[in-house]
Scaffold this active site. Structure first.
Site, mmCIF file in Angstrom:
data_model
loop_
_atom_site.group_PDB
_atom_site.id
_atom_site.type_symbol
_atom_site.label_atom_id
_atom_site.label_comp_id
_atom_site.label_asym_id
_atom_site.label_seq_id
_atom_site.Cartn_x
_atom_site.Cartn_y
_atom_site.Cartn_z
ATOM 1 N N SER A 1 0.459 -0.977 -0.141
ATOM 2 C CA SER A 1 0.030 -0.026 -0.257
ATOM 3 C C SER A 1 1.139 1.110 0.156
ATOM 4 O O SER A 1 1.977 1.446 0.632
ATOM 5 C CB SER A 1 -1.115 -0.096 1.619
ATOM 6 O OG SER A 1 0.124 -0.212 2.504
ATOM 7 N N CYS B 1 -3.702 -4.436 -8.066
ATOM 8 C CA CYS B 1 -3.702 -3.463 -8.107
ATOM 9 C C CYS B 1 -4.142 -2.765 -9.197
ATOM 10 O O CYS B 1 -3.451 -1.581 -9.868
ATOM 11 C CB CYS B 1 -2.130 -2.451 -7.865
ATOM 12 S SG CYS B 1 -0.905 -3.516 -8.810
HETATM 13 P P1 NAD Z 1 0.246 -3.940 2.495
HETATM 14 O O1 NAD Z 1 1.149 -2.640 2.795
HETATM 15 O O2 NAD Z 1 -0.589 -4.128 4.276
HETATM 16 O O3 NAD Z 1 1.930 -4.880 2.522
HETATM 17 C C1 NAD Z 1 3.305 -5.154 2.436
HETATM 18 C C2 NAD Z 1 3.697 -5.647 3.179
HETATM 19 O O4 NAD Z 1 4.000 -4.624 3.899
HETATM 20 C C3 NAD Z 1 3.419 -7.141 3.491
HETATM 21 O O5 NAD Z 1 4.914 -7.584 3.954
HETATM 22 C C4 NAD Z 1 3.414 -6.083 5.201
HETATM 23 O O6 NAD Z 1 3.532 -7.655 6.571
HETATM 24 C C5 NAD Z 1 4.714 -5.961 4.714
HETATM 25 N N1 NAD Z 1 4.096 -4.044 6.341
HETATM 26 C C6 NAD Z 1 2.309 -4.081 6.819
HETATM 27 N N2 NAD Z 1 2.404 -3.142 7.381
HETATM 28 C C7 NAD Z 1 4.167 -2.571 8.104
HETATM 29 C C8 NAD Z 1 4.218 -1.606 8.540
HETATM 30 N N3 NAD Z 1 3.523 -0.331 9.363
HETATM 31 N N4 NAD Z 1 5.397 -1.606 8.708
HETATM 32 C C9 NAD Z 1 6.874 -2.094 7.585
HETATM 33 N N5 NAD Z 1 5.852 -3.402 6.880
HETATM 34 C C10 NAD Z 1 4.750 -3.703 6.882
HETATM 35 O O7 NAD Z 1 -0.497 -4.098 1.840
HETATM 36 P P2 NAD Z 1 -1.354 -5.269 1.554
HETATM 37 O O8 NAD Z 1 -2.785 -5.374 1.751
HETATM 38 O O9 NAD Z 1 -1.162 -6.239 1.648
HETATM 39 O O10 NAD Z 1 -1.379 -5.260 -0.267
HETATM 40 C C11 NAD Z 1 -2.841 -4.272 -0.701
HETATM 41 C C12 NAD Z 1 -1.386 -3.384 -1.524
HETATM 42 O O11 NAD Z 1 -0.818 -3.639 -1.920
HETATM 43 C C13 NAD Z 1 -2.525 -2.598 -1.506
HETATM 44 O O12 NAD Z 1 -2.552 -1.368 -1.832
HETATM 45 C C14 NAD Z 1 -2.588 -2.668 -3.144
HETATM 46 O O13 NAD Z 1 -2.876 -1.914 -4.850
HETATM 47 C C15 NAD Z 1 -0.948 -2.132 -3.077
HETATM 48 N N6 NAD Z 1 -0.392 -3.107 -4.491
HETATM 49 C C16 NAD Z 1 0.625 -2.409 -5.196
HETATM 50 C C17 NAD Z 1 1.228 -3.783 -6.098
HETATM 51 C C18 NAD Z 1 1.792 -2.785 -6.933
HETATM 52 O O14 NAD Z 1 2.237 -3.024 -8.319
HETATM 53 N N7 NAD Z 1 1.643 -1.149 -7.190
HETATM 54 C C19 NAD Z 1 1.080 -4.639 -6.683
HETATM 55 C C20 NAD Z 1 -0.002 -5.170 -5.769
HETATM 56 C C21 NAD Z 1 -0.634 -4.833 -4.326
#
Ligand code: NAD
Length: 495
Positions: free
Chosen positions: A226, A281
């Site tokens: 995200s 995404c």
């Molecule tokens: P997220 O940001 O919650 O988590 C992603 C990763 O970050 C996970 O491994 C998680 O454990 C880690 N993480 C979460 N909170 C954290 C923190 N506070 N500090 C450090 N690490 C942390 O995302 P999600 O819910 O797993 O995935 C969905 C999101 O990913 C959506 O916003 C989507 O648009 C995005 N996404 C983007 C793409 C792209 O190519 N731009 C591709 C796939 C998903």
């Protein structure tokens, strides 16, 4: 209950933190396993293993680096159904979607198998008299990947193959919500013949991520998730001197001009908005109708949407599965309610669908007459919700995309080549589709958005992936001409 551990130096290793996180089957709401959360010491052990493996791996010839990569490709293809089953069991997506995810991952392995072509370097002979200049690209060392829940197999495969064939070692921190597929892929990687320690998997949360971001032996971080976390990863990684590519969230617009083929556009909008329950995404979340196409297009989308079969991902008849958690389902519901309260027309209300089990199901929603001040428009909902914004002109449609803080993907549907060409030029997004709703690039191009959808300057996989995982070295050499040189070279000049 299934216990999920780390994979460090080729061994299954239990987390030392004592903390675990539950893993659920989103289609039933039942807990299916628990995953051990990494401590700082666990991350350090994984990085140490990677450092040792990389010290030897970087000297292994290119030919010998790709031999196991070919094996890995064959093993993953042979086990594609097993990976897909694990994806469906923990993510919830339907099996056909899961199989598609594996297929997109395989493309990246295939690209990496061609590293002989991509790592050739450049050479200028006689740049100055007797002076040659050439450039090579060398590995960074140990690199880390931090990946989201929505593509637990494909996103790790966006980076692992290119990082490995270019001579790096890798530490993966997958999403704690659905870790079984990436763990299985890492096991296949070892079975393919790669040395222990080259690919390590640590499961965990912020503790693990923060340690990777500050560990001095981690040279680069590839993040997908995200936008708020992507910003944090980019800033923290860069402050610690690391190379970072951090891909964030999205709000992708699909513009439909009055001359578009309504059937084609409606089919595209339905599959791009509701496929994988909108948890992509590159999903289309805003449909921008230009002029009088709005009424017939919304009707065509509504007709198709109401026929979609929603159910467990393991049921071959299901076209859409549940969302990842019950909390996420409730969050999606509250956005639909907020849209209605703000004055939008809820044409199809996914909250009213009923399901006969405790899974995290929600129906598809189609919300018309959305305006840009509504939270359904401004926020990434990441669920099966399609908003329709009606505008009068193409310029207004384009302006919506320009004003959107994200810039992952955008699409236009039209029969007008001039309009399409103008759109591809002026549209503020990193990936643009023309009569293609989800323009995810093939593995030999690169994937990356603009603006709040990507922090850092390198997109993922393909040629940009090779650049990200290598650093350039330029060599300038002078050798005296043996025929004219007064220098005694110590060997006969006529050989
Ligand atoms: P997220 O940001 O919650 O988590 C992603 C990763 O970050 C996970 O491994 C998680 O454990 C880690 N993480 C979460 N909170 C954290 C923190 N506070 N500090 C450090 N690490 C942390 O995302 P999600 O819910 O797993 O995935 C969905 C999101 O990913 C959506 O916003 C989507 O648009 C995005 N996404 C983007 C793409 C792209 O190519 N731009 C591709 C796939 C998903």
């Amino acid at each position: 209950m299934k216990q999920i551990h780390h994979l460090i130096n080729g061994q299954s290793v239990e987390a030392t933190s004592g903390n675990v996180s539950p893993v659920y089957n989103p289609a039933t709401g039942e807990q299916s396993g628990e995953v051990g959360m990494a401590s700082v010491a666990d991350v350090d052990a994984a990085v140490d293993a990677a450092v040792k493996a990389q010290a030897e791996w970087r000297h292994v010839s290119v030919a010998k680096r790709i031999a196991p990569m070919f094996n890995f490709r064959a093993l993953l293809a042979a086990n594609a159904n097993e990976v897909a089953k694990r994806l469906t069991a923990e993510h919830g997506k339907v099996l056909s979607d899961a199989a598609g995810e594996v297929a997109r991952g395989l493309e990246n392995i295939e690209y990496a198998c061609g590293i002989t072509e991509h790592l050739k370097g450049e050479y200028t002979e006689n740049a100055s008299t007797g002076v040659d200049v050439y450039s090579v690209r060398q590995p960074l060392g140990v690199v880390a990947g931090i990946t989201p829940f929505n593509f637990p197999a494909m996103v790790p495969l966006w980076t692992i193959p290119n990082a490995i064939v270019t001579g790096n070692a890798y530490v993966l921190k997958p999403s704690e919500r659905d870790p079984s597929a990436p763990m299985f892929i890492a096991e296949l990687f070892h079975e393919a013949g790669f040395p222990d320690g080259l690919l390590n998997v640590v499961n965990g949360d912020k503790v693990a991520v923060d340690r990777l971001l500050e560990h001095p032996d981690v040279k680069a971080v590839s993040f997908v998730g995200s936008t708020p976390i992507a910003k944090y990863i980019y800033a923290t990684g860069a402050a610690n001197g690391k190379r970072v590519q951090a891909l964030g969230g999205a709000k992708n617009h699909m513009v439909v001009l009055p001359d578009a083929d309504i059937g084609l556009a409606a089919d595209a909008a339905v599959s791009a908005a509701y496929g994988s329950a909108g948890e992509r995404c590159m999903a289309i979340s805003v449909l921008v109708t230009v002029g009088d196409i709005a009424d017939p297009l919304v009707a065509a989308i509504g007709e198709r949407t109401s026929k979609l079969v929603i159910g467990e991902g393991t049921n071959p008849d299901s076209e859409m599965g549940p969302v990842i958690t019950a909390e996420h389902r409730d969050r999606i519901s509250s956005y639909i309610g907020a849209g209605a309260d703000a004055g939008a027309t809820v044409v199809i209300d996914g909250r009213t669908d009923s399901f006969d089990n405790n899974g995290n199901f929600i129906g598809c929603s189609l919300i018309d007459h959305v305006t840009t001040d509504m939270s359904v428009y401004t926020d990434e909902i990441f669920g099966p919700v399609l908003c329709v914004v009606r505008v009068d002109t193409y310029e207004e449609a384009l302006q919506l995309i320009t004003d959107c803080p994200y810039g992952n993907g955008a699409a236009i549907f039209t029969r007008d080549g001039g309009a399409a060409r103008d759109f591809q030029d002026r549209c503020e997004a990193g990936m643009v589709g023309i009569n293609v709703p989800i323009p995810v690039p093939v593995g030999y191009h690169s994937f990356g958005g603009w603006n709040d959808s990507l922090f850092g300057d390198t997109a993922m996989y393909g040629p940009e992936g090779i650049r990200f995982f290598t650093r350039p070295k330029v060599l300038t050499s002078r050798w005296p001409d043996p025929a004219t040189s007064a220098v005694d070279l110590g060997f006969p000049t006529n050989v």
